[in-house]
Design a protein around this motif. Structure first.
Motif, PDB file in Angstrom:
ATOM      1  N   MET A  16       0.794  -1.228   0.000  1.00 15.82           N
ATOM      2  CA  MET A  16       0.000   0.000   0.000  1.00 15.82           C
ATOM      3  C   MET A  16       0.830   1.285   0.000  1.00 15.82           C
ATOM      4  O   MET A  16       0.501   2.257   0.694  1.00 15.82           O
ATOM      5  N   LYS A  18       1.681   4.489  -2.162  1.00 20.59           N
ATOM      6  CA  LYS A  18       1.080   5.229  -3.264  1.00 20.59           C
ATOM      7  C   LYS A  18       2.178   5.611  -4.256  1.00 20.59           C
ATOM      8  O   LYS A  18       3.170   6.229  -3.877  1.00 20.59           O
ATOM      9  N   SER A  20       2.718   7.751  -7.601  1.00 20.13           N
ATOM     10  CA  SER A  20       2.090   8.804  -8.403  1.00 20.13           C
ATOM     11  C   SER A  20       3.042   9.220  -9.511  1.00 20.13           C
ATOM     12  O   SER A  20       4.228   9.444  -9.261  1.00 20.13           O
ATOM     13  N   ARG A  31      -1.933   7.012 -10.972  1.00 24.57           N
ATOM     14  CA  ARG A  31      -1.603   6.691  -9.583  1.00 24.57           C
ATOM     15  C   ARG A  31      -1.996   5.242  -9.341  1.00 24.57           C
ATOM     16  O   ARG A  31      -3.005   4.765  -9.845  1.00 24.57           O
ATOM     17  N   TYR A  33      -1.356   1.801  -6.185  1.00 23.19           N
ATOM     18  CA  TYR A  33      -0.857   1.386  -4.876  1.00 23.19           C
ATOM     19  C   TYR A  33      -0.184   0.036  -5.022  1.00 23.19           C
ATOM     20  O   TYR A  33      -0.613  -0.798  -5.818  1.00 23.19           O
ATOM     21  N   TYR A  40       3.676  -2.625  -8.306  1.00 19.71           N
ATOM     22  CA  TYR A  40       2.716  -1.648  -8.811  1.00 19.71           C
ATOM     23  C   TYR A  40       2.804  -1.620 -10.333  1.00 19.71           C
ATOM     24  O   TYR A  40       3.772  -2.082 -10.925  1.00 19.71           O
ATOM     25  N   ASP A  55       5.036   7.300  -1.833  1.00 25.48           N
ATOM     26  CA  ASP A  55       4.708   7.831  -0.513  1.00 25.48           C
ATOM     27  C   ASP A  55       3.577   7.009   0.096  1.00 25.48           C
ATOM     28  O   ASP A  55       2.940   6.209  -0.578  1.00 25.48           O
ATOM     29  N   THR A  56       3.319   7.245   1.371  1.00 25.44           N
ATOM     30  CA  THR A  56       2.194   6.603   2.036  1.00 25.44           C
ATOM     31  C   THR A  56       0.955   7.466   1.855  1.00 25.44           C
ATOM     32  O   THR A  56       1.032   8.591   1.377  1.00 25.44           O
ATOM     33  N   HIS A  57      -0.185   6.938   2.241  1.00 18.33           N
ATOM     34  CA  HIS A  57      -1.425   7.706   2.239  1.00 18.33           C
ATOM     35  C   HIS A  57      -1.864   7.840   3.681  1.00 18.33           C
ATOM     36  O   HIS A  57      -1.863   6.851   4.429  1.00 18.33           O
ATOM     37  N   THR A 108       5.510  16.335  -2.980  1.00 18.11           N
ATOM     38  CA  THR A 108       4.156  16.392  -2.420  1.00 18.11           C
ATOM     39  C   THR A 108       3.734  17.829  -2.153  1.00 18.11           C
ATOM     40  O   THR A 108       2.603  18.214  -2.449  1.00 18.11           O
ATOM     41  N   TYR A 120      -2.791  14.467   5.769  1.00 20.94           N
ATOM     42  CA  TYR A 120      -1.488  14.143   5.188  1.00 20.94           C
ATOM     43  C   TYR A 120      -0.417  15.045   5.800  1.00 20.94           C
ATOM     44  O   TYR A 120       0.673  14.586   6.144  1.00 20.94           O
TER      45      TYR A 120
END
Length: 153
Positions: A16, A18, A20, A31, A33, A40, A55-57, A108, A120
């Motif tokens: 999991m 992310k 992008s 995008r 996961y 991915y 990155d994480t969500h 980000t 976030y």
């Protein structure tokens, strides 16, 4: 484009994360996961030069666990395998890895309306506070990013 995301220390897959993908103007192309194996896959126009962020969500259980990463100026194709290793929060592997994490936060900050995404911003500020920088220049950048995200929470 496809690839795997793993932990930098033990090379285990990370679930999991992310992924992008952005054009040069930082508009989002796709995008995805990572799955349980850290794999991915994203759709990108053949031959386009892209920037890829990992990155994480904030809503996931791993939101505070991993530092982000970014790869810029990749020429994409369906056969492009783009693997990435992420640092755990609070881990100090080396200066290049810490600088890569700062670049992930910069991406980000440039691509997200963090004001609308205060959750976030809170996880970013927390993870940034645990990032160890050895250079005064990088420490100053880290502090500016913490202020940026802190002002959004």
């Amino acid at each position: 484009m496809f690839g795997y995301v793993r932990a930098i220390d033990d090379k285990k897959p990370i679930f999991m994360i992310k992924v992008s993908v952005y054009r040069g103007d930082l508009s989002l192309i796709d995008r995805a996961y990572t799955d349980e194996e850290g794999r991915y896959e994203v759709e990108i126009p053949e031959g386009e030069t892209v920037t890829v962020g990992f990155d994480t969500h904030y809503s996931l259980t791993n939101a505070d666990d991993w530092q982000p990463s970014v790869i810029a100026n990749v020429i994409a194709s369906d056969e492009t395998a783009l693997d990435r290793c992420l640092m755990r929060r609070g881990q100090a592997i080396d200066e290049a890895s810490a600088m890569d994490a700062l670049n992930g936060y910069l991406l980000t900050a440039a691509t997200t309306n963090v004001r609308a995404d205060a959750a976030y911003a809170a996880t970013a500020e927390n993870r940034l506070s645990m990032l160890k920088q050895h250079s005064l220049v990088l420490q100053a950048l880290q502090q500016k990013l913490m202020e940026h995200f802190g002002n959004q929470t």
